[in-house]
Scaffold this active site. Sequence first.
Site, PDB file in Angstrom:
ATOM      1  N   CYS A  24      12.277  -8.127 -30.242  1.00 50.07           N
ATOM      2  CA  CYS A  24      12.982  -7.236 -31.162  1.00 50.07           C
ATOM      3  C   CYS A  24      14.239  -7.890 -31.727  1.00 50.07           C
ATOM      4  CB  CYS A  24      13.337  -5.922 -30.479  1.00 50.07           C
ATOM      5  SG  CYS A  24      11.925  -4.828 -30.291  1.00 50.07           S
ATOM      6  N   LYS A  27      14.124  -8.386 -35.382  1.00 48.47           N
ATOM      7  CA  LYS A  27      14.287  -7.235 -36.274  1.00 48.47           C
ATOM      8  C   LYS A  27      15.288  -7.577 -37.378  1.00 48.47           C
ATOM      9  CE  LYS A  27      15.046  -2.377 -34.997  1.00 48.47           C
ATOM     10  NZ  LYS A  27      13.861  -1.537 -35.004  1.00 48.47           N
ATOM     11  N   ASP A  74       5.378  -1.205 -34.568  1.00 52.17           N
ATOM     12  CA  ASP A  74       6.322  -2.228 -34.095  1.00 52.17           C
ATOM     13  C   ASP A  74       5.534  -3.505 -33.830  1.00 52.17           C
ATOM     14  OD1 ASP A  74       8.605  -0.629 -34.022  1.00 52.17           O
ATOM     15  OD2 ASP A  74       9.176  -1.354 -32.048  1.00 52.17           O
ATOM     16  N   ASP A 232      14.904   5.277 -28.517  1.00 51.43           N
ATOM     17  CA  ASP A 232      14.709   4.196 -27.549  1.00 51.43           C
ATOM     18  C   ASP A 232      15.569   3.005 -27.967  1.00 51.43           C
ATOM     19  OD1 ASP A 232      13.091   3.552 -29.735  1.00 51.43           O
ATOM     20  OD2 ASP A 232      11.562   2.590 -28.512  1.00 51.43           O
TER      21      ASP A 232
HETATM   22 CO    CO Z   1      12.704   3.085 -31.573  1.00 52.77          CO
HETATM   23 CO    CO Z   2      10.568   0.669 -32.610  1.00 55.15          CO
END
Ligand code: CO
Ligand code: CO
Length: 356
Positions: A24, A27, A74, A232
């Site tokens: 992540c 991102k 995702d 989250d």
């Molecule tokens: Co999220």
């Molecule tokens: Co996400």
Amino acid sequence: MGYRQRSRMRPAVKLTQLAKRAGCAAKAPPGTLFPLLAALPRSTDANVLIGNATADDAAVYRLDDERALVLTTDFFTPIVDDPYTFGQIAAANALSDVYAMGGRPLTALNLVGLPDALPVEALGEILRGGAEKCREAGIEIVGGHTIRGEEPIYGLSVTGLVHPARVVSNAGARPGDALVLTKSIGTGIITTAAKQGRDDEGAIEAAIAGMTALNDGACAAMLEVGVHACTDVTGFGLLGHLRNLLVASGAAAAIDADAVPTLPSVHRYAEAGLVPGGTRGTHRFLADWVDWGALPEACQLVLADAQTSGGLLIAVAAERAARLIETLVGRGASVAAVIGEVQAGQGRAGRMTVRA
Ligand code: CO
Ligand code: CO
């Protein structure tokens, strides 16, 4: 010569070496994304209960009075070297956005980017990791799409179900709420140390245990107790995602730095500069939103660290916080900690004060 022998002789490909950014932390930075999203036309479909206006975890689409779909996707580049583990982490991370809405996953689709340098056996292991994690969540992967690309990419598009009246959005936090976190943070820093061969304390094991853990039990706990808001913790780090929750809720917050659960060795690695670029980007972005007080910069970077498949961050009425913690522990959450509280947002929505 059999396939087994051949594959054993092949020099092992280190998955993370095929990726420029990991998990992540790849991102796109919030400062780049939000203005672009804000410029897009707003949804006019009355059945879109949650769209892209509030930077929530998933979209929610009302089917009828009893049912709404939870829609999310995702995907990212490898965060660990073992392909099976990467598949598990990517799947747990994608499923997490459904849990963060209080939803129940129904089905998922694979999203795959396949570079020439990745042996097809490794792709098989990635897909097996994803499939087995989905089975653990009680669902099946029913299709997918693969493209050739420069870097390995894996993730899911997940469809879930939620009662329209029981959606847990990121917009319901109220002043006085306790903020509860359900996993330790620091996966961006630890995986960066591991990628550079500098995880001399072996913290990657604890990071992997956290990243492969589903947030299903944490979701069940928050539904059982009743909470005001949830998100989250992933690529924007703990405080980046808290900022989104606070802006959506029109609230502010105070965080106790010492109360935030962290993975082993994280502070030491942060002090050594083992920090992903995504974390530094979020830390810069947060300068306008966080009063860091006397907190040392390494500790600031930990609170901004890009998480992959992080825990749920929940805003719950203060008088229910103890019961939520108890229920989370009972449902197997690895961590359940009150890390601060929501404050009134008048004129300062999204602002955070860190108490060192
Ligand atoms: Co999220
Ligand atoms: Co996400």
